[in-house]
Design a protein around this motif. Structure first.
Motif, PDB file in Angstrom:
ATOM      1  N   GLY A 112     -43.843  11.347  -4.272  1.00 50.67           N
ATOM      2  CA  GLY A 112     -42.708  12.176  -3.896  1.00 50.67           C
ATOM      3  C   GLY A 112     -41.433  11.754  -4.591  1.00 50.67           C
ATOM      4  N   ASP A 113     -41.209  10.447  -4.698  1.00 47.62           N
ATOM      5  CA  ASP A 113     -40.014   9.957  -5.380  1.00 47.62           C
ATOM      6  C   ASP A 113     -40.025  10.373  -6.848  1.00 47.62           C
ATOM      7  OD1 ASP A 113     -38.947   8.806  -3.122  1.00 47.62           O
ATOM      8  OD2 ASP A 113     -39.661   6.782  -3.568  1.00 47.62           O
ATOM      9  N   GLU A 114     -41.181  10.299  -7.502  1.00 45.10           N
ATOM     10  CA  GLU A 114     -41.256  10.694  -8.903  1.00 45.10           C
ATOM     11  C   GLU A 114     -41.040  12.204  -9.060  1.00 45.10           C
ATOM     12  OE1 GLU A 114     -44.767   9.284 -10.824  1.00 45.10           O
ATOM     13  OE2 GLU A 114     -44.132   7.187 -10.741  1.00 45.10           O
ATOM     14  N   ALA A 115     -41.537  12.983  -8.114  1.00 43.60           N
ATOM     15  CA  ALA A 115     -41.305  14.426  -8.163  1.00 43.60           C
ATOM     16  C   ALA A 115     -39.816  14.728  -8.059  1.00 43.60           C
ATOM     17  CB  ALA A 115     -42.079  15.117  -7.042  1.00 43.60           C
ATOM     18  N   LYS A 116     -39.132  14.038  -7.157  1.00 44.30           N
ATOM     19  CA  LYS A 116     -37.688  14.237  -7.023  1.00 44.30           C
ATOM     20  C   LYS A 116     -36.952  13.789  -8.286  1.00 44.30           C
ATOM     21  CE  LYS A 116     -37.468  13.673  -1.992  1.00 44.30           C
ATOM     22  NZ  LYS A 116     -36.894  12.858  -0.885  1.00 44.30           N
ATOM     23  N   GLN A 117     -37.413  12.691  -8.894  1.00 44.88           N
ATOM     24  CA  GLN A 117     -36.794  12.230 -10.145  1.00 44.88           C
ATOM     25  C   GLN A 117     -36.957  13.270 -11.242  1.00 44.88           C
ATOM     26  OE1 GLN A 117     -37.647   8.128 -11.486  1.00 44.88           O
ATOM     27  NE2 GLN A 117     -38.425   7.746  -9.424  1.00 44.88           N
ATOM     28  N   LEU A 118     -38.145  13.862 -11.327  1.00 42.72           N
ATOM     29  CA  LEU A 118     -38.386  14.867 -12.357  1.00 42.72           C
ATOM     30  C   LEU A 118     -37.465  16.069 -12.151  1.00 42.72           C
ATOM     31  CD1 LEU A 118     -41.836  15.757 -13.781  1.00 42.72           C
ATOM     32  CD2 LEU A 118     -40.173  17.542 -13.390  1.00 42.72           C
ATOM     33  N   LEU A 119     -37.310  16.494 -10.910  1.00 40.95           N
ATOM     34  CA  LEU A 119     -36.393  17.593 -10.598  1.00 40.95           C
ATOM     35  C   LEU A 119     -34.971  17.236 -11.006  1.00 40.95           C
ATOM     36  CD1 LEU A 119     -35.722  20.303  -9.207  1.00 40.95           C
ATOM     37  CD2 LEU A 119     -35.576  19.038  -7.034  1.00 40.95           C
ATOM     38  N   LYS A 120     -34.546  16.009 -10.740  1.00 41.60           N
ATOM     39  CA  LYS A 120     -33.195  15.582 -11.085  1.00 41.60           C
ATOM     40  C   LYS A 120     -32.997  15.542 -12.593  1.00 41.60           C
ATOM     41  CE  LYS A 120     -29.918  11.766 -10.408  1.00 41.60           C
ATOM     42  NZ  LYS A 120     -29.716  10.412  -9.811  1.00 41.60           N
ATOM     43  N   ILE A 121     -33.986  15.011 -13.316  1.00 40.74           N
ATOM     44  CA  ILE A 121     -33.872  14.918 -14.774  1.00 40.74           C
ATOM     45  C   ILE A 121     -33.810  16.313 -15.386  1.00 40.74           C
ATOM     46  CG2 ILE A 121     -35.100  14.212 -16.873  1.00 40.74           C
ATOM     47  CD1 ILE A 121     -36.227  11.846 -15.185  1.00 40.74           C
ATOM     48  N   ALA A 122     -34.628  17.212 -14.888  1.00 42.74           N
ATOM     49  CA  ALA A 122     -34.618  18.580 -15.407  1.00 42.74           C
ATOM     50  C   ALA A 122     -33.269  19.246 -15.144  1.00 42.74           C
ATOM     51  CB  ALA A 122     -35.739  19.391 -14.773  1.00 42.74           C
ATOM     52  N   THR A 123     -32.735  19.019 -13.954  1.00 40.06           N
ATOM     53  CA  THR A 123     -31.448  19.625 -13.597  1.00 40.06           C
ATOM     54  C   THR A 123     -30.323  19.049 -14.448  1.00 40.06           C
ATOM     55  OG1 THR A 123     -32.213  19.970 -11.320  1.00 40.06           O
ATOM     56  CG2 THR A 123     -29.835  20.045 -11.712  1.00 40.06           C
ATOM     57  N   GLU A 124     -30.304  17.728 -14.589  1.00 45.98           N
ATOM     58  CA  GLU A 124     -29.233  17.079 -15.359  1.00 45.98           C
ATOM     59  C   GLU A 124     -29.334  17.418 -16.841  1.00 45.98           C
ATOM     60  OE1 GLU A 124     -29.612  12.970 -14.375  1.00 45.98           O
ATOM     61  OE2 GLU A 124     -28.444  13.156 -12.506  1.00 45.98           O
ATOM     62  N   GLY A 125     -30.561  17.600 -17.357  1.00 43.65           N
ATOM     63  CA  GLY A 125     -30.747  17.933 -18.760  1.00 43.65           C
ATOM     64  C   GLY A 125     -30.671  19.424 -19.036  1.00 43.65           C
ATOM     65  N   ASN A 126     -30.396  20.203 -17.949  1.00 40.50           N
ATOM     66  CA  ASN A 126     -30.352  21.660 -18.076  1.00 40.50           C
ATOM     67  C   ASN A 126     -31.623  22.175 -18.750  1.00 40.50           C
ATOM     68  OD1 ASN A 126     -29.156  24.169 -17.633  1.00 40.50           O
ATOM     69  ND2 ASN A 126     -28.207  24.198 -19.661  1.00 40.50           N
ATOM     70  N   ALA A 127     -32.756  21.586 -18.357  1.00 45.40           N
ATOM     71  CA  ALA A 127     -34.053  21.935 -18.951  1.00 45.40           C
ATOM     72  C   ALA A 127     -34.852  22.757 -17.958  1.00 45.40           C
ATOM     73  CB  ALA A 127     -34.821  20.670 -19.329  1.00 45.40           C
ATOM     74  N   ARG A 128     -35.437  23.822 -18.428  1.00 43.80           N
ATOM     75  CA  ARG A 128     -36.297  24.658 -17.604  1.00 43.80           C
ATOM     76  C   ARG A 128     -37.660  23.971 -17.474  1.00 43.80           C
ATOM     77  NH1 ARG A 128     -37.592  28.816 -20.316  1.00 43.80           N
ATOM     78  NH2 ARG A 128     -37.957  30.270 -18.590  1.00 43.80           N
ATOM     79  N   CYS A 129     -38.161  23.918 -16.262  1.00 45.96           N
ATOM     80  CA  CYS A 129     -39.391  23.150 -16.028  1.00 45.96           C
ATOM     81  C   CYS A 129     -40.103  23.697 -14.810  1.00 45.96           C
ATOM     82  CB  CYS A 129     -39.025  21.669 -15.812  1.00 45.96           C
ATOM     83  SG  CYS A 129     -40.434  20.586 -15.465  1.00 45.96           S
ATOM     84  N   TYR A 130     -41.429  23.669 -14.856  1.00 40.75           N
ATOM     85  CA  TYR A 130     -42.216  23.973 -13.665  1.00 40.75           C
ATOM     86  C   TYR A 130     -43.588  23.345 -13.828  1.00 40.75           C
ATOM     87  CZ  TYR A 130     -45.288  27.602 -15.693  1.00 40.75           C
ATOM     88  OH  TYR A 130     -46.237  28.271 -16.422  1.00 40.75           O
ATOM     89  N   SER A 131     -44.345  23.380 -12.744  1.00 42.97           N
ATOM     90  CA  SER A 131     -45.723  22.904 -12.723  1.00 42.97           C
ATOM     91  C   SER A 131     -46.495  23.864 -11.845  1.00 42.97           C
ATOM     92  CB  SER A 131     -45.793  21.487 -12.154  1.00 42.97           C
ATOM     93  OG  SER A 131     -47.122  21.043 -12.002  1.00 42.97           O
ATOM     94  N   ALA A 132     -47.794  23.997 -12.086  1.00 44.83           N
ATOM     95  CA  ALA A 132     -48.561  24.925 -11.260  1.00 44.83           C
ATOM     96  C   ALA A 132     -50.048  24.666 -11.365  1.00 44.83           C
ATOM     97  CB  ALA A 132     -48.280  26.382 -11.666  1.00 44.83           C
ATOM     98  N   SER A 133     -50.722  24.818 -10.236  1.00 49.14           N
ATOM     99  CA  SER A 133     -52.169  24.923 -10.205  1.00 49.14           C
ATOM    100  C   SER A 133     -52.563  26.331 -10.626  1.00 49.14           C
ATOM    101  CB  SER A 133     -52.679  24.654  -8.789  1.00 49.14           C
ATOM    102  OG  SER A 133     -53.955  25.222  -8.577  1.00 49.14           O
ATOM    103  N   SER A 134     -53.718  26.442 -11.252  1.00 52.57           N
ATOM    104  CA  SER A 134     -54.208  27.767 -11.644  1.00 52.57           C
ATOM    105  C   SER A 134     -54.460  28.658 -10.432  1.00 52.57           C
ATOM    106  CB  SER A 134     -55.490  27.635 -12.468  1.00 52.57           C
ATOM    107  OG  SER A 134     -56.507  26.994 -11.717  1.00 52.57           O
ATOM    108  N   LEU A 135     -54.673  28.059  -9.264  1.00 54.38           N
ATOM    109  CA  LEU A 135     -54.957  28.860  -8.071  1.00 54.38           C
ATOM    110  C   LEU A 135     -53.772  29.718  -7.647  1.00 54.38           C
ATOM    111  CD1 LEU A 135     -57.629  28.998  -6.428  1.00 54.38           C
ATOM    112  CD2 LEU A 135     -57.502  27.140  -8.070  1.00 54.38           C
TER     113      LEU A 135
END
Length: 296
Positions: A112-135
């Motif tokens: 969970g902490d790493e997920a929050k870090q990834l969200l923060k890095i994407a936001t601070e870098g103004n980078a579009r990002c997502y993840s998804a299961s095929s389901l």
């Protein structure tokens, strides 16, 4: 539009590369997977599989680069495809800090902490990002008779419960059923209870607004994803047809790389990771309810 893939120890490397190439050759996208990079540390147990996936990607026109920086210099979008979710934060950070649109394969992270870090890095870098299961892209979800169902109040879902020691508990395959449920009615999990048996996990999700879901993740049953969706007016059942799932996943992916909206909000995926983390914590406490922390 050149895309680069990070990691070769997943069948998703050739599967996504092939489908994107087919769409490109048919004139349905400007995207192509042109480069890939690996650090040489593979978490898939069968080295022959990894070699085959790499060779197939090369046959489809992708070139291996000597370094991650070399790959990032050559592309306009990135797919993080390494099979081990524990590595995804580190592997995604360089492209996000460059502001490159980045797709992170499931599970987005195994923390969970790493997920929050990834969200923060994407936001601070103004980078579009997502993840998804095929389901998330099963046609049955799109075809739900929502008007007939009324307000959806409960879901009973079933999916495979395959285990992977590098991603313990729910992370490896629980992600699929959890994201399928999330795709039906969105976020809002308040707390999680989960128990482990030899052949299955049982996972209960209690939502802030009264919704409730029970997930049964089977290790001996047929390899099927299915659900019973109960509304205030109707109960509806479905079983997922896998035929179009990967193609629909990739179609959403290329639209994202071309500037369209992400098929799912990154913040929602962070909640899915927190749900799996809470489920694993509950398993260690014999099914005790574990609250989902707030996402800052």
């Amino acid at each position: 539009m050149n895309l680069g893939a990070i990691g070769i120890d997943s069948s998703h490397l050739p599967e996504f590369t092939r489908r994107i190439k087919e769409m490109h050759d048919a004139g349905n996208t400007k995207c192509r997977v042109t480069h890939f990079w690996t650090d040489g540390n593979h978490d898939w147990p069968n080295a022959d599989d990894v070699a085959t996936w790499k060779s197939t990607a090369e046959d489809l026109g992708a070139t291996q680069t000597d370094s991650l920086d070399d790959m990032l210099d050559a592309v306009e979008g990135v797919l993080v495809l390494a099979v081990n979710g524990n590595k995804h934060l580190d592997l995604a950070t360089p492209s996000l800090k460059r502001g490159l649109p980045t797709y992170v394969d499931k599970p987005m992270t195994c923390s969970g902490d790493e997920a929050k870090q990834l969200l923060k890095i994407a936001t601070e870098g103004n980078a579009r990002c997502y993840s998804a299961s095929s389901l998330r892209f099963a046609t049955e979800l799109e075809a739900l008779p929502r008007d007939q169902l009324g307000d959806i109040i409960a879901i009973d879902a079933v999916g495979p419960g395959e285990l992977n020691p590098s991603m313990p508990g729910l992370y490896h395959y629980g992600v699929h059923t959890i994201e399928m449920v999330d795709a039906i009615w969105g976020p809002g999990v308040k707390r999680v209870s989960a128990v482990e048996f030899e052949d299955r996990h049982l996972v209960d999700l209690d939502y802030h607004d009264g919704r409730y879901a029970r997930l049964r993740l089977e290790r001996k049953g047929a390899y099927d994803f299915a659900a019973t969706v109960q509304g205030t007016k109707l109960t509806h059942q479905f079983k997922v047809d896998f035929g179009p799932v990967y193609t629909r996943l990739v179609a959403g992916m290329v639209r994202f790389f071309e500037g369209g909206p992400a098929p799912v909000e990154l913040r929602d995926i962070v909640e899915n990771v927190l749900t799996m983390e809470a489920g694993n914590a509950s398993i260690a406490q014999d099914g005790a309810w574990v609250d989902i922390p707030a996402i800052d």
